[in-house]
Motif scaffolding. Sequence first.
Motif: not given
Length: 300
Positions: A188, A190, A200, A253
């Motif tokens: 993941r 974000l 995301a 990020r």
Amino acid sequence: MGTARVAIVTSEGGADADADLPLSLAALRGAGVSAQAVAWDADRPQWDGFDLAVIRSTWDYADRLPEFLAWADATAEVTRLWNPAPLVRWNSDKRYLLELARHKVPVVPTRFLEPGGSFHTGGSFDTEDFDGPHGVVVKPAVSSGARDTARYEPGRGADAERHARMLLDQGRTAMVQPYLPLVAEGERALVFFGGSFSHAIRKQPLLTEAGLIDNFRVPHPGAAPYEPSEAELSTAWAALAAVPAPGELLFARVDLALDEAREPVLMELELIEPNLFLGINPHGLERLTEAVAAALTATR
């Protein structure tokens, strides 16, 4: 007062490969900003002629780190640099994970091995540290784009150790982390702008072939929009809160994966030149433009 001038800082290779770059330039120009892509090491650029310099695709920085950090310090003397030079320096070496862990941020357990021969976290060099129930990942502490990185399956600790010793012989700090099997469900990422969550993505695992150092992997395979869980958002916010001077981030990020308890853990915190996946989420482009506009207002 005139039109604001913004440098979107890139590199020779990054200018062609950065999918975010043309989108960012077009959006900023559409907002009335004079935006220009400039390589960080270009011959005699007049950095003091810009109201703001936004680091983006400086993707060769890890191979030229002292030169790049010197550039960041010098540029910050004559214009506003985002993210700020002290944070660029802090984030350029993944030993920042140790600091985040001290602040109780859940991070992937990491051992750092220095060229001198002992682990940064204490303890002696031990072959057992290169094996585990699901194998390990070995990488340099200073790198981008998973360069010189590989994973090793259980029972291949000797291969993992040889990888680490290769890095040490080059005078580089090596990292050893357990491989997280649930990364098969996706990593993941974000994205935050100006201290607010934007969007995301989830992407397929990168280290698909064990025992292989492949510096030509396709980055971010299968990246697609993703709705993060509350636990993932909480972990991301905790990581950002532990950053020195967290209020000074134009963009960030936060890369996460799930541990065996299905809890999110921090893999990396990207504050220098991350792909922001602006083409995947159009709202991200709007939020980046807003964040740059706010930075310009603060600058003037």
